[in-house]
Design a protein around this motif. Structure first.
Motif, PDB file in Angstrom:
ATOM      1  N   ALA A  82       0.054  21.154  -9.694  1.00  0.00           N
ATOM      2  CA  ALA A  82       1.481  21.408  -9.470  1.00  0.00           C
ATOM      3  C   ALA A  82       2.323  20.349 -10.163  1.00  0.00           C
ATOM      4  CB  ALA A  82       1.787  21.414  -7.976  1.00  0.00           C
ATOM      5  N   ARG A  83       3.572  20.664 -10.343  1.00  0.00           N
ATOM      6  CA  ARG A  83       4.481  19.696 -10.970  1.00  0.00           C
ATOM      7  C   ARG A  83       5.218  18.881  -9.911  1.00  0.00           C
ATOM      8  NH1 ARG A  83       8.058  22.623 -15.336  1.00  0.00           N
ATOM      9  NH2 ARG A  83       9.314  22.672 -13.469  1.00  0.00           N
ATOM     10  N   ALA A  84       4.565  18.612  -8.816  1.00  0.00           N
ATOM     11  CA  ALA A  84       5.176  17.872  -7.713  1.00  0.00           C
ATOM     12  C   ALA A  84       4.918  16.382  -7.882  1.00  0.00           C
ATOM     13  CB  ALA A  84       4.616  18.353  -6.387  1.00  0.00           C
ATOM     14  N   SER A  85       5.938  15.576  -7.615  1.00  0.00           N
ATOM     15  CA  SER A  85       5.792  14.120  -7.656  1.00  0.00           C
ATOM     16  C   SER A  85       6.618  13.522  -6.536  1.00  0.00           C
ATOM     17  CB  SER A  85       6.229  13.566  -9.008  1.00  0.00           C
ATOM     18  OG  SER A  85       7.582  13.868  -9.240  1.00  0.00           O
ATOM     19  N   GLY A  86       6.307  12.295  -6.207  1.00  0.00           N
ATOM     20  CA  GLY A  86       7.022  11.610  -5.146  1.00  0.00           C
ATOM     21  C   GLY A  86       6.742  10.127  -5.193  1.00  0.00           C
ATOM     22  N   VAL A  87       7.372   9.409  -4.290  1.00  0.00           N
ATOM     23  CA  VAL A  87       7.180   7.967  -4.204  1.00  0.00           C
ATOM     24  C   VAL A  87       6.967   7.605  -2.732  1.00  0.00           C
ATOM     25  CG1 VAL A  87       9.659   7.459  -4.078  1.00  0.00           C
ATOM     26  CG2 VAL A  87       8.112   5.711  -4.872  1.00  0.00           C
ATOM     27  N   PRO A  88       5.972   6.767  -2.425  1.00  0.00           N
ATOM     28  CA  PRO A  88       5.765   6.361  -1.036  1.00  0.00           C
ATOM     29  C   PRO A  88       6.968   5.580  -0.503  1.00  0.00           C
ATOM     30  CG  PRO A  88       3.849   5.856  -2.364  1.00  0.00           C
ATOM     31  CD  PRO A  88       4.935   6.244  -3.304  1.00  0.00           C
TER      32      PRO A  88
ATOM     33  N   PRO B  38       0.828  -1.206   0.000  1.00  0.00           N
ATOM     34  CA  PRO B  38       0.000   0.000   0.000  1.00  0.00           C
ATOM     35  C   PRO B  38       0.865   1.261   0.000  1.00  0.00           C
ATOM     36  CG  PRO B  38      -0.199  -1.178   2.089  1.00  0.00           C
ATOM     37  CD  PRO B  38       0.674  -1.997   1.196  1.00  0.00           C
ATOM     38  N   ALA B  39       0.357   2.310  -0.603  1.00  0.00           N
ATOM     39  CA  ALA B  39       1.087   3.581  -0.676  1.00  0.00           C
ATOM     40  C   ALA B  39       0.894   4.344   0.630  1.00  0.00           C
ATOM     41  CB  ALA B  39       0.598   4.392  -1.864  1.00  0.00           C
ATOM     42  N   VAL B  40       1.556   3.869   1.673  1.00  0.00           N
ATOM     43  CA  VAL B  40       1.454   4.497   2.990  1.00  0.00           C
ATOM     44  C   VAL B  40       2.817   5.024   3.406  1.00  0.00           C
ATOM     45  CG1 VAL B  40      -0.496   3.081   3.741  1.00  0.00           C
ATOM     46  CG2 VAL B  40       1.816   2.300   4.164  1.00  0.00           C
ATOM     47  N   GLY B  41       2.806   5.811   4.444  1.00  0.00           N
ATOM     48  CA  GLY B  41       4.051   6.375   4.950  1.00  0.00           C
ATOM     49  C   GLY B  41       4.359   7.690   4.265  1.00  0.00           C
ATOM     50  N   PRO B  42       5.504   8.252   4.579  1.00  0.00           N
ATOM     51  CA  PRO B  42       5.854   9.538   3.975  1.00  0.00           C
ATOM     52  C   PRO B  42       6.084   9.412   2.474  1.00  0.00           C
ATOM     53  CG  PRO B  42       7.644   8.735   5.372  1.00  0.00           C
ATOM     54  CD  PRO B  42       6.505   7.781   5.523  1.00  0.00           C
ATOM     55  N   ILE B  43       5.785  10.484   1.768  1.00  0.00           N
ATOM     56  CA  ILE B  43       6.041  10.555   0.330  1.00  0.00           C
ATOM     57  C   ILE B  43       7.408  11.221   0.153  1.00  0.00           C
ATOM     58  CG2 ILE B  43       5.294  11.492  -1.882  1.00  0.00           C
ATOM     59  CD1 ILE B  43       3.357   9.412  -0.780  1.00  0.00           C
ATOM     60  N   LEU B  44       8.301  10.543  -0.524  1.00  0.00           N
ATOM     61  CA  LEU B  44       9.644  11.080  -0.744  1.00  0.00           C
ATOM     62  C   LEU B  44       9.712  11.722  -2.116  1.00  0.00           C
ATOM     63  CD1 LEU B  44      11.733   8.084   0.645  1.00  0.00           C
ATOM     64  CD2 LEU B  44      10.994  10.122   1.852  1.00  0.00           C
ATOM     65  N   ARG B  45      10.196  12.942  -2.155  1.00  0.00           N
ATOM     66  CA  ARG B  45      10.404  13.638  -3.414  1.00  0.00           C
ATOM     67  C   ARG B  45      11.595  13.002  -4.125  1.00  0.00           C
ATOM     68  NH1 ARG B  45       8.133  18.692  -3.765  1.00  0.00           N
ATOM     69  NH2 ARG B  45       8.624  18.363  -5.959  1.00  0.00           N
ATOM     70  N   PRO B  46      11.777  13.243  -5.434  1.00  0.00           N
ATOM     71  CA  PRO B  46      12.836  12.559  -6.180  1.00  0.00           C
ATOM     72  C   PRO B  46      14.235  12.589  -5.549  1.00  0.00           C
ATOM     73  CG  PRO B  46      11.355  13.618  -7.698  1.00  0.00           C
ATOM     74  CD  PRO B  46      10.914  14.031  -6.318  1.00  0.00           C
ATOM     75  N   PRO B  47      14.770  13.733  -5.115  1.00  0.00           N
ATOM     76  CA  PRO B  47      16.105  13.700  -4.505  1.00  0.00           C
ATOM     77  C   PRO B  47      16.140  12.879  -3.208  1.00  0.00           C
ATOM     78  CG  PRO B  47      15.544  15.941  -5.125  1.00  0.00           C
ATOM     79  CD  PRO B  47      14.298  15.115  -5.288  1.00  0.00           C
ATOM     80  N   GLU B  48      15.071  12.984  -2.418  1.00  0.00           N
ATOM     81  CA  GLU B  48      15.006  12.209  -1.169  1.00  0.00           C
ATOM     82  C   GLU B  48      14.924  10.717  -1.454  1.00  0.00           C
ATOM     83  OE1 GLU B  48      11.408  14.056   0.136  1.00  0.00           O
ATOM     84  OE2 GLU B  48      12.457  15.347   1.572  1.00  0.00           O
ATOM     85  N   ALA B  49      14.144  10.335  -2.473  1.00  0.00           N
ATOM     86  CA  ALA B  49      14.002   8.921  -2.830  1.00  0.00           C
ATOM     87  C   ALA B  49      15.334   8.336  -3.288  1.00  0.00           C
ATOM     88  CB  ALA B  49      12.952   8.756  -3.926  1.00  0.00           C
ATOM     89  N   ALA B  50      16.071   9.089  -4.089  1.00  0.00           N
ATOM     90  CA  ALA B  50      17.376   8.613  -4.560  1.00  0.00           C
ATOM     91  C   ALA B  50      18.335   8.438  -3.396  1.00  0.00           C
ATOM     92  CB  ALA B  50      17.943   9.585  -5.586  1.00  0.00           C
ATOM     93  N   THR B  51      18.357   9.415  -2.487  1.00  0.00           N
ATOM     94  CA  THR B  51      19.235   9.315  -1.312  1.00  0.00           C
ATOM     95  C   THR B  51      18.823   8.136  -0.437  1.00  0.00           C
ATOM     96  OG1 THR B  51      19.612  11.697  -1.344  1.00  0.00           O
ATOM     97  CG2 THR B  51      20.062  10.547   0.726  1.00  0.00           C
ATOM     98  N   TYR B  52      17.529   7.958  -0.235  1.00  0.00           N
ATOM     99  CA  TYR B  52      17.024   6.852   0.587  1.00  0.00           C
ATOM    100  C   TYR B  52      17.425   5.507  -0.015  1.00  0.00           C
ATOM    101  CZ  TYR B  52      13.680   4.248   3.475  1.00  0.00           C
ATOM    102  OH  TYR B  52      13.101   3.383   4.369  1.00  0.00           O
ATOM    103  N   TYR B  53      17.373   5.414  -1.341  1.00  0.00           N
ATOM    104  CA  TYR B  53      17.743   4.168  -2.024  1.00  0.00           C
ATOM    105  C   TYR B  53      19.259   3.989  -2.105  1.00  0.00           C
ATOM    106  CZ  TYR B  53      17.068   0.230  -5.186  1.00  0.00           C
ATOM    107  OH  TYR B  53      17.062  -1.026  -5.742  1.00  0.00           O
ATOM    108  N   GLY B  54      19.991   5.092  -1.963  1.00  0.00           N
ATOM    109  CA  GLY B  54      21.459   5.009  -1.933  1.00  0.00           C
ATOM    110  C   GLY B  54      22.127   5.200  -3.284  1.00  0.00           C
ATOM    111  N   VAL B  55      21.475   5.924  -4.184  1.00  0.00           N
ATOM    112  CA  VAL B  55      22.045   6.170  -5.514  1.00  0.00           C
ATOM    113  C   VAL B  55      21.892   7.650  -5.851  1.00  0.00           C
ATOM    114  CG1 VAL B  55      21.576   3.826  -6.356  1.00  0.00           C
ATOM    115  CG2 VAL B  55      19.884   5.633  -6.708  1.00  0.00           C
ATOM    116  N   ALA B  56      22.592   8.084  -6.895  1.00  0.00           N
ATOM    117  CA  ALA B  56      22.429   9.442  -7.397  1.00  0.00           C
ATOM    118  C   ALA B  56      21.056   9.574  -8.058  1.00  0.00           C
ATOM    119  CB  ALA B  56      23.528   9.770  -8.399  1.00  0.00           C
ATOM    120  N   LEU B  57      20.569  10.799  -8.154  1.00  0.00           N
ATOM    121  CA  LEU B  57      19.255  11.037  -8.748  1.00  0.00           C
ATOM    122  C   LEU B  57      19.195  10.548 -10.191  1.00  0.00           C
ATOM    123  CD1 LEU B  57      16.416  12.158  -8.475  1.00  0.00           C
ATOM    124  CD2 LEU B  57      17.330  14.421  -9.035  1.00  0.00           C
ATOM    125  N   SER B  58      20.242  10.795 -10.962  1.00  0.00           N
ATOM    126  CA  SER B  58      20.241  10.343 -12.359  1.00  0.00           C
ATOM    127  C   SER B  58      20.204   8.817 -12.443  1.00  0.00           C
ATOM    128  CB  SER B  58      21.455  10.890 -13.104  1.00  0.00           C
ATOM    129  OG  SER B  58      22.653  10.480 -12.469  1.00  0.00           O
TER     130      SER B  58
END
Length: 91
Positions: free
Chosen positions: A68-74, A27-47
């Motif tokens: 808005a042009r906002a996107s994120g990933v749970p 399920p899409a629960v928990g905080p929504i991570l924006r692209p830079p945060e998601a990349a850091t959380y996963y341990g890779v560069a944004l590209s």
């Protein structure tokens, strides 16, 4: 002469469908991570994260607003992808 270059065209032995990603049933629960945060959380560069999204190895982003042009990933989806990666054989 035409050739079948599409990835999802069934082959003679069956279909070429990919298995469902590990986060498909999460399920899409928990905080929504924006692209830079998601990349850091996963341990890779944004590209690199965007390349992994294109390959289907990590979850893609969802739109957070129609206006808005906002996107994120749970975060739960990323946790499922990380668990699947940790459980796979690196060799």
């Amino acid at each position: 002469m035409t050739s079948n270059i599409h990835k999802n065209v069934p082959s003679e032995g069956g279909t070429s469908r990919r298995p469902a990603p590990p986060w498909a049933d999460t399920p899409a629960v928990g905080p929504i991570l924006r692209p830079p945060e998601a990349a850091t959380y996963y341990g890779v560069a944004l590209s690199t994260y965007y390349v992994l999204v294109k390959r289907g190895e990590v979850p893609g982003f969802i739109k957070l607003s129609k206006l808005a042009r906002a996107s994120g990933v749970p975060q739960g989806w990323l946790d499922a992808a990380i668990s699947a990666r940790a459980g796979s054989d690196p060799s």
